[in-house]
Scaffold this active site. Structure first.
Site, PDB file in Angstrom:
ATOM      1  N   TYR A 179      -2.974  -7.775 -23.547  1.00  0.00           N
ATOM      2  CA  TYR A 179      -4.029  -8.560 -22.883  1.00  0.00           C
ATOM      3  C   TYR A 179      -5.353  -8.424 -23.631  1.00  0.00           C
ATOM      4  O   TYR A 179      -6.029  -9.419 -23.924  1.00  0.00           O
ATOM      5  CB  TYR A 179      -4.172  -8.072 -21.432  1.00  0.00           C
ATOM      6  CG  TYR A 179      -5.357  -8.626 -20.671  1.00  0.00           C
ATOM      7  CD1 TYR A 179      -5.290  -9.868 -20.037  1.00  0.00           C
ATOM      8  CD2 TYR A 179      -6.549  -7.895 -20.562  1.00  0.00           C
ATOM      9  CE1 TYR A 179      -6.384 -10.364 -19.327  1.00  0.00           C
ATOM     10  CE2 TYR A 179      -7.642  -8.383 -19.852  1.00  0.00           C
ATOM     11  CZ  TYR A 179      -7.556  -9.621 -19.235  1.00  0.00           C
ATOM     12  OH  TYR A 179      -8.633 -10.112 -18.536  1.00  0.00           O
ATOM     13  N   SER A 185     -13.138 -11.034 -21.930  1.00  0.00           N
ATOM     14  CA  SER A 185     -13.103  -9.863 -21.050  1.00  0.00           C
ATOM     15  C   SER A 185     -13.819  -8.700 -21.716  1.00  0.00           C
ATOM     16  O   SER A 185     -13.858  -8.610 -22.948  1.00  0.00           O
ATOM     17  CB  SER A 185     -11.657  -9.447 -20.778  1.00  0.00           C
ATOM     18  OG  SER A 185     -11.623  -8.185 -20.149  1.00  0.00           O
TER      19      SER A 185
HETATM   20  N1  LIG Z   1     -10.967  -9.908 -12.555  1.00  0.00           N
HETATM   21  C1  LIG Z   1     -11.387  -9.189 -13.566  1.00  0.00           C
HETATM   22  O1  LIG Z   1     -11.675  -7.997 -13.410  1.00  0.00           O
HETATM   23  C2  LIG Z   1     -11.516  -9.807 -14.940  1.00  0.00           C
HETATM   24  C3  LIG Z   1     -12.084  -9.024 -15.944  1.00  0.00           C
HETATM   25  C4  LIG Z   1     -12.224  -9.566 -17.212  1.00  0.00           C
HETATM   26  C5  LIG Z   1     -11.798 -10.846 -17.469  1.00  0.00           C
HETATM   27  N2  LIG Z   1     -11.228 -11.580 -16.476  1.00  0.00           N
HETATM   28  C6  LIG Z   1     -10.773 -12.919 -16.823  1.00  0.00           C
HETATM   29  O2  LIG Z   1     -11.245 -13.872 -15.896  1.00  0.00           O
HETATM   30  C7  LIG Z   1     -10.350 -14.972 -15.877  1.00  0.00           C
HETATM   31  C8  LIG Z   1     -10.041 -15.354 -14.450  1.00  0.00           C
HETATM   32  O3  LIG Z   1      -9.296 -14.319 -13.817  1.00  0.00           O
HETATM   33  P1  LIG Z   1      -9.560 -13.846 -12.326  1.00  0.00           P
HETATM   34  O4  LIG Z   1      -9.921 -12.424 -12.396  1.00  0.00           O
HETATM   35  O5  LIG Z   1     -10.440 -14.795 -11.653  1.00  0.00           O
HETATM   36  O6  LIG Z   1      -8.097 -13.829 -11.698  1.00  0.00           O
HETATM   37  P2  LIG Z   1      -7.251 -14.947 -10.941  1.00  0.00           P
HETATM   38  O7  LIG Z   1      -5.901 -14.370 -10.769  1.00  0.00           O
HETATM   39  O8  LIG Z   1      -7.951 -15.409  -9.740  1.00  0.00           O
HETATM   40  O9  LIG Z   1      -7.249 -16.133 -11.996  1.00  0.00           O
HETATM   41  C9  LIG Z   1      -6.315 -16.253 -13.001  1.00  0.00           C
HETATM   42  C10 LIG Z   1      -5.824 -17.683 -12.959  1.00  0.00           C
HETATM   43  O10 LIG Z   1      -4.994 -17.945 -14.073  1.00  0.00           O
HETATM   44  C11 LIG Z   1      -4.061 -18.918 -13.661  1.00  0.00           C
HETATM   45  N3  LIG Z   1      -2.859 -18.842 -14.474  1.00  0.00           N
HETATM   46  C12 LIG Z   1      -2.225 -17.739 -14.925  1.00  0.00           C
HETATM   47  N4  LIG Z   1      -1.146 -18.109 -15.632  1.00  0.00           N
HETATM   48  C13 LIG Z   1      -1.106 -19.466 -15.641  1.00  0.00           C
HETATM   49  C14 LIG Z   1      -0.250 -20.437 -16.199  1.00  0.00           C
HETATM   50  N5  LIG Z   1       0.818 -20.068 -16.922  1.00  0.00           N
HETATM   51  N6  LIG Z   1      -0.509 -21.742 -15.980  1.00  0.00           N
HETATM   52  C15 LIG Z   1      -1.588 -22.128 -15.248  1.00  0.00           C
HETATM   53  N7  LIG Z   1      -2.460 -21.256 -14.708  1.00  0.00           N
HETATM   54  C16 LIG Z   1      -2.206 -19.951 -14.896  1.00  0.00           C
HETATM   55  C17 LIG Z   1      -3.741 -18.609 -12.223  1.00  0.00           C
HETATM   56  O11 LIG Z   1      -3.500 -19.824 -11.583  1.00  0.00           O
HETATM   57  C18 LIG Z   1      -5.009 -17.968 -11.716  1.00  0.00           C
HETATM   58  O12 LIG Z   1      -5.721 -18.895 -10.944  1.00  0.00           O
HETATM   59  C19 LIG Z   1      -9.139 -14.554 -16.693  1.00  0.00           C
HETATM   60  O13 LIG Z   1      -9.229 -15.112 -17.987  1.00  0.00           O
HETATM   61  C20 LIG Z   1      -9.269 -13.056 -16.773  1.00  0.00           C
HETATM   62  O14 LIG Z   1      -8.660 -12.524 -17.933  1.00  0.00           O
HETATM   63  C21 LIG Z   1     -11.085 -11.090 -15.218  1.00  0.00           C
END
Ligand SMILES: NC(=O)c1ccc[n+]([C@@H]2O[C@H](COP(=O)([O-])OP(=O)(O)OC[C@H]3O[C@@H](n4cnc5c(N)ncnc54)[C@H](O)[C@@H]3O)[C@@H](O)[C@H]2O)c1
Length: 311
Positions: free
Chosen positions: A213, A200
């Site tokens: 986080y 991230s």
């Molecule tokens: N959306 C943003 O702004 C952003 C920014 C930086 C990094 N990220 C990173 O991108 C990645 C994907 O996130 P996203 O934004 O697509 O959100 P999202 O909520 O769509 O995806 C997160 C996923 O993690 C899974 N998850 C969480 N806890 C779990 C567990 N205990 N067991 C199994 N699955 C679990 C959920 O099923 C979910 O599908 C993450 O690593 C997040 O930190 C996102």
């Protein structure tokens, strides 16, 4: 010559972002308003108008088998669909509460002519990480690309008030499960295979409301660099993607995130002034997982609209 514009000019939806709260999570893509964009790229025509055009694969991952954690929604969903369009079969792990999102993702993978293998498992338990890899191997017989993408976050304004159980849950979900998934997956990976981890921008900028986080994301970038050095002699590449502010359910599902935080999400973030869409990040995963990235290892690709620029 174009006049500079104060507002972003884009075909992606951005100005109609509505305040919304899916607090406590995990969030659902089906509840995002406007819906996120998973499969369309922004092209500019000769009149300099942006339009959205469906991503077309060209066999970059033909007959590969991919395993993605957190693949039902957001970035993981976009990665799964694009990789399917590039010719791969896709296993993905999601939480049981996200069944409805998982069904939509599976349909899209199948529409691309590939097999979807959704698994409702909580990766905080080591046994479930082992089960995810075993189930994937049973289904596809090979594991070419592991995408460690699942994560959670909870806001805390002052460390003095932090719930240490939440800190532990965050580390277990975001980084400890990554160790377990990777350990079990590596047993099946061969020369030419690779791993892509979701880090991230928070790992690089820090985030005062998300100290735990952000710390897990810093760990992921270092995990990536170290593992890449360790696995290079075996011909296995390891990279990460560090997304910026992306329109996914993670944001409204973030505990203690006020509704209005969603209304302005990413809109004031210089220089592109809008949140990114999952598809705009997923292309980086395709690059790193495919022969396009054959000379890249130990790297973190920064896909953040320029809010933090690495030298
Ligand atoms: N959306 C943003 O702004 C952003 C920014 C930086 C990094 N990220 C990173 O991108 C990645 C994907 O996130 P996203 O934004 O697509 O959100 P999202 O909520 O769509 O995806 C997160 C996923 O993690 C899974 N998850 C969480 N806890 C779990 C567990 N205990 N067991 C199994 N699955 C679990 C959920 O099923 C979910 O599908 C993450 O690593 C997040 O930190 C996102």
């Amino acid at each position: 010559m174009n006049e500079p514009s104060e507002k972003p000019v884009t075909a992606f939806p951005w100005k109609e972002l509505k305040p919304q709260n899916q607090e406590g999570g995990p969030g659902l893509d089906s509840e995002l308003d406007p819906p996120a964009v998973f499969t369309q790229l922004e092209f500019w025509d000769e009149e300099q108008k942006p339009t959205l055009v469906e991503y077309e694969g060209r066999g970059l991952l033909k007959n590969k088998a991919v395993l993605i954690t957190g693949g039902d929604s957001g970035i993981g969903r976009a990665v799964g669909i694009l990789m399917a369009r590039e010719g791969a079969d896709i296993s993905f792990v999601h939480l049981p509460e996200e069944e409805s999102d998982a069904k939509i993702t599976s349909k899209e993978i199948e529409k691309a002519g590939r097999t979807a293998n959704p698994m409702a498992l909580d990766i905080r338990q080591e046994a479930n990480c082992r089960a995810a890899v075993d189930n994937h191997m049973k289904k596809f017989g090979k594991l070419n690309v592991l995408v460690n993408n699942a994560a959670m976050q909870e806001i805390c304004q002052d460390l003095i008030d932090i719930d240490l159980a939440v800190v532990e849950k965050t580390f277990r979900t975001n980084i400890l499960a990554m160790f377990a998934m990777t350990k079990f997956a590596l047993a099946h990976m061969k020369r030419g295979d690779c791993i892509v981890n979701s880090s991230s921008v928070a790992a690089y900028m820090g985030n005062p409301q998300l100290v735990d986080y952000s710390s897990t994301k810093g760990a992921i970038s270092t995990f990536t660099r170290s593992l890449a050095q360790q696995q290079a002699p075996k011909g296995i590449r390891v990279n990460a993607v560090a997304p910026g502010i992306i329109w996914t359910p993670l944001q409204p599902a973030t505990k203690n995130n006020p509704d209005e935080a969603m209304e302005t999400l990413g809109i004031n973030a210089e220089p592109l002034q809008r949140p990114g869409m999952p598809v705009e990040v997923a292309t980086a995963y395709v690059f790193l997982a495919s022969p396009l990235g054959s000379y890249t290892t130990g790297e973190t690709m920064h896909v953040n609209g320029g809010i933090e620029m690495q030298g």
